[in-house]
Design a protein around this motif. Structure first.
Motif, short mmCIF file in Angstrom:
data_model
loop_
_atom_site.label_atom_id
_atom_site.label_comp_id
_atom_site.label_asym_id
_atom_site.label_seq_id
_atom_site.Cartn_x
_atom_site.Cartn_y
_atom_site.Cartn_z
N LEU B 72 0.90 -1.11 0.02
CA LEU B 72 0.05 -0.11 0.07
C LEU B 72 0.96 1.19 0.05
O LEU B 72 0.39 2.25 -0.63
CB LEU B 72 -0.94 0.05 1.36
CG LEU B 72 -1.96 -1.11 1.32
CD1 LEU B 72 -2.67 -1.26 2.77
CD2 LEU B 72 -3.01 -0.57 0.05
N GLN B 73 1.98 1.01 0.60
CA GLN B 73 2.76 2.30 0.56
C GLN B 73 3.49 2.48 -0.80
O GLN B 73 3.32 3.85 -1.20
CB GLN B 73 4.10 2.06 1.41
CG GLN B 73 3.84 1.99 2.89
CD GLN B 73 4.83 2.15 3.87
OE1 GLN B 73 5.25 3.29 4.06
NE2 GLN B 73 5.37 1.04 4.23
N THR B 76 0.51 4.32 -3.05
CA THR B 76 0.44 5.81 -2.68
C THR B 76 1.12 6.59 -3.84
O THR B 76 0.66 7.37 -4.59
CB THR B 76 0.44 6.19 -1.43
OG1 THR B 76 -0.28 5.40 -0.69
CG2 THR B 76 0.14 7.77 -1.18
N ILE B 77 2.34 6.19 -3.84
CA ILE B 77 3.18 6.74 -4.66
C ILE B 77 3.25 6.51 -6.13
O ILE B 77 2.96 7.21 -7.02
CB ILE B 77 4.79 6.61 -4.45
CG1 ILE B 77 5.13 6.77 -3.20
CG2 ILE B 77 5.82 6.95 -5.62
CD1 ILE B 77 6.47 6.45 -2.56
N THR B 115 -3.91 7.64 0.77
CA THR B 115 -4.27 6.36 1.18
C THR B 115 -4.71 6.35 2.74
O THR B 115 -3.87 6.83 3.39
CB THR B 115 -3.23 5.39 0.71
OG1 THR B 115 -2.81 5.51 -0.75
CG2 THR B 115 -3.88 3.98 0.81
#
Lengths: 127, 180
Positions: B72-73, B76-77, B115
């Protein structure tokens, strides 16, 4: 749950752990004793009648990811329910609501607002 | 072309699309459902900083399939890149990504990604929110020097629905690897 009990004049560390449904494991030093319904029928489990039926496993909520505590929604002494929002943890890329995995009373809050936490760090302890 | 997999819930006015998406996801709405609003009353970005969301802008959130938190990290990017790419490819504008989650045009913010997750022992749910300043004609004084819109930069009105679909399609394509 750990207790210090005097048994036959000697102080011993006794740990009470949950061992599946209706079973309780009691560790006295290195020795383990399991008490359950079946044994109760046989009249062995004298001690079990005095133990309330509850979850004795460690109820700790840990940081799933490194970040900064941005908001706290409960305080020490509060009763929280499973799935209840406990705190918000901000990372550089995301906002995360951390919910409780257990029902219980907030025994200890180990973090403060705006504090940086590492992944795996214990945030609160429930009892 | 109609995409049967594109499920969207449109709102005229909403508190926040991310907030609504979380509510809907908690009550069982399927992953990849899009929640879009013409206007957000209390739109917000990172660290709950408010996101100016008047009529004209494109505001939407996507309920994501359950994923690992580390994925998920990245997401976002990746979403910021997709928004930037969509603007570059379709409108020949040169965007700049302010990592991790803002897209700039002429050094002013044009889009933001947020997010949000609900996490217990595992990730319970995730929503990805995007705010894109499309047809906003004017910003309040305090934002004038920091924010811009595609309409201001291009001098023409754009089709929000088309842009949303393009971003959604690209996101879904890129995120095939993150699935339940």
């Amino acid at each position: 749950m750990k207790l210090k009990l005097k048994i036959k004049g000697k102080e011993r560390e006794v740990e009470i752990l949950e061992e599946g449904e209706d079973k309780v494991k009691i560790k006295v030093g290195e020795k383990e004793f399991i008490f359950g319904k079946e044994k109760e029928k046989k009249g062995i489990s004298l001690i079990q009648t005095s133990i309330p039926r509850r979850d004795f496993s460690k109820k700790e909520i840990k940081a799933p990811i490194a970040g900064v505590i941005s908001e706290i929604f409960v305080k020490e002494g509060d009763f929280v329910k499973r799935e209840q929002k406990i705190l918000s943890l901000s990372t550089m890329k995301m906002e995360n609501e951390i919910v409780s995995d257990f029902d219980g009373k907030v025994k200890k809050f180990l973090v403060k607002k705006n504090q940086e936490v590492k992944e795996g760090e214990t945030l609160i302890v429930l009892e | 072309m109609r995409d049967p997999e594109f499920k969207i819930k449109n709102f005229k006015e909403i508190f926040s699309t991310n907030q609504k998406a979380k509510e809907l996801a908690l009550s069982g709405t399927a992953p990849w459902t899009v929640i879009a609003a013409e206007k957000q009353i209390a739109g917000y970005g990172k660290e709950k900083v408010s996101w100016f969301s008047p009529q004209g802008g494109l505001y939407f959130s996507i309920i994501l399939p359950k994923s690992k938190i580390e994925d998920l990290q990245t997401l976002t990017i990746l979403a910021a890149f997709i928004v930037a790419k969509t603007i570059n490819d379709n409108f020949s504008l040169e965007t700049l990504i302010k990592l991790p989650n803002d897209v700039l045009l002429n050094q002013k913010k044009v889009a933001g990604v947020l997010t949000e997750n609900i996490i217990g022992k595992d990730v319970r749910l995730s929503v990805l929110g995007i705010g894109l300043n499309t047809n906003i004609e004017k910003f309040p004084k305090e934002l004038e020097n920091r924010a811009t819109s595609l309409k201001i930069e291009l001098g023409r009105e754009l089709n929000n629905k088309k842009i949303l679909k393009k971003i959604f399609k690209e996101l879904k394509e890129q995120l095939k690897t993150i699935s339940e």
